[in-house]
Scaffold this motif. Structure first.
Motif, short mmCIF file in Angstrom:
data_model
loop_
_atom_site.label_atom_id
_atom_site.label_comp_id
_atom_site.label_asym_id
_atom_site.label_seq_id
_atom_site.Cartn_x
_atom_site.Cartn_y
_atom_site.Cartn_z
N ARG A 9 56.47 30.34 64.74
CA ARG A 9 55.97 29.64 65.92
C ARG A 9 56.65 28.28 66.05
NH1 ARG A 9 50.03 30.83 67.48
NH2 ARG A 9 50.65 29.15 68.85
N PRO A 10 56.92 27.84 67.29
CA PRO A 10 57.55 26.54 67.46
C PRO A 10 56.62 25.42 67.00
CG PRO A 10 57.09 27.55 69.59
CD PRO A 10 56.67 28.51 68.53
N ASP A 11 57.22 24.36 66.50
CA ASP A 11 56.43 23.21 66.05
C ASP A 11 56.00 22.39 67.27
OD1 ASP A 11 58.46 20.76 66.30
OD2 ASP A 11 59.56 22.54 65.62
N ALA A 12 55.12 21.44 67.04
CA ALA A 12 54.56 20.62 68.13
C ALA A 12 55.64 19.84 68.87
CB ALA A 12 53.50 19.67 67.57
N LEU A 13 56.63 19.31 68.15
CA LEU A 13 57.69 18.54 68.80
C LEU A 13 58.52 19.44 69.73
CD1 LEU A 13 59.31 15.96 69.23
CD2 LEU A 13 60.61 16.52 67.16
N THR A 14 58.86 20.64 69.26
CA THR A 14 59.62 21.58 70.10
C THR A 14 58.83 21.92 71.35
OG1 THR A 14 60.76 22.50 68.18
CG2 THR A 14 60.70 23.87 70.17
N LEU A 15 57.54 22.18 71.21
CA LEU A 15 56.70 22.49 72.37
C LEU A 15 56.65 21.32 73.35
CD1 LEU A 15 53.74 24.39 70.68
CD2 LEU A 15 55.53 25.35 72.13
N GLU A 16 56.57 20.10 72.82
CA GLU A 16 56.54 18.92 73.69
C GLU A 16 57.86 18.79 74.46
OE1 GLU A 16 55.83 14.08 73.57
OE2 GLU A 16 55.96 15.19 71.67
N VAL A 17 59.00 19.00 73.78
CA VAL A 17 60.30 18.91 74.43
C VAL A 17 60.43 19.98 75.51
CG1 VAL A 17 62.80 19.14 74.09
CG2 VAL A 17 61.45 17.78 72.48
#
Length: 145
Positions: A9-17
């Motif tokens: 699963r993508p991390d929180a930073l990747t999701l924010e970007v």
């Protein structure tokens, strides 16, 4: 080009970007539609005219770049041609192929469209030249991955 299947699963930073990219794209499209409307064009007509202002293209290639059916491109070119913004001409390399090309007026309108895009101009101007270069390079890297 196949994309690798990721089970992680993508991390929180990747999701924010990713969310920020979505917002940038939405704002850019809204600005583009507004600039197109200022010239009594649809977004699709403006995108096609912008492509043709760079170089004449065959209808098939236009359809590929716009990610639509060739019959849709024919209709868009017809409407732009009736306004004197685009013309059809034979391809010098293969006279059976028709190229769509921006007329001088079409190139003028395309230039005006680009100048009418206000989104990101001010925020980008707030970045240093080094930051702008870094952003450009990162975007190229993402697009070429």
């Amino acid at each position: 080009m196949a994309t690798p299947h990721r089970t992680q699963r993508p991390d929180a930073l990747t999701l924010e970007v990713v969310e920020l990219f979505g917002e940038v794209v939405a704002r850019f499209h809204a600005d583009y539609e507004e600039a197109a409307a200022d010239h009594a064009l649809t977004g699709a007509q403006a995108r096609l005219l912008s492509l043709l202002s760079l170089e004449p293209l065959p209808m098939r290639k236009l359809a590929q770049r716009l990610k639509c059916e060739p019959s849709n491109v024919t209709g868009i070119v017809d409407r732009l041609e009736s306004r004197g913004l685009v013309e059809r001409r034979p391809d010098p390399a293969d006279r059976r192929v028709k190229l769509a090309a921006a007329t001088p007026e079409g190139r003028r309108v395309a230039s005006s469209l680009r100048e009418g895009l206000h989104f990101a101009r001010e925020p980008l101007a707030g970045l240093s030249a080094q930051e702008q270069l870094a952003l450009r390079d990162l975007l190229h890297r993402m697009l070429n991955a």
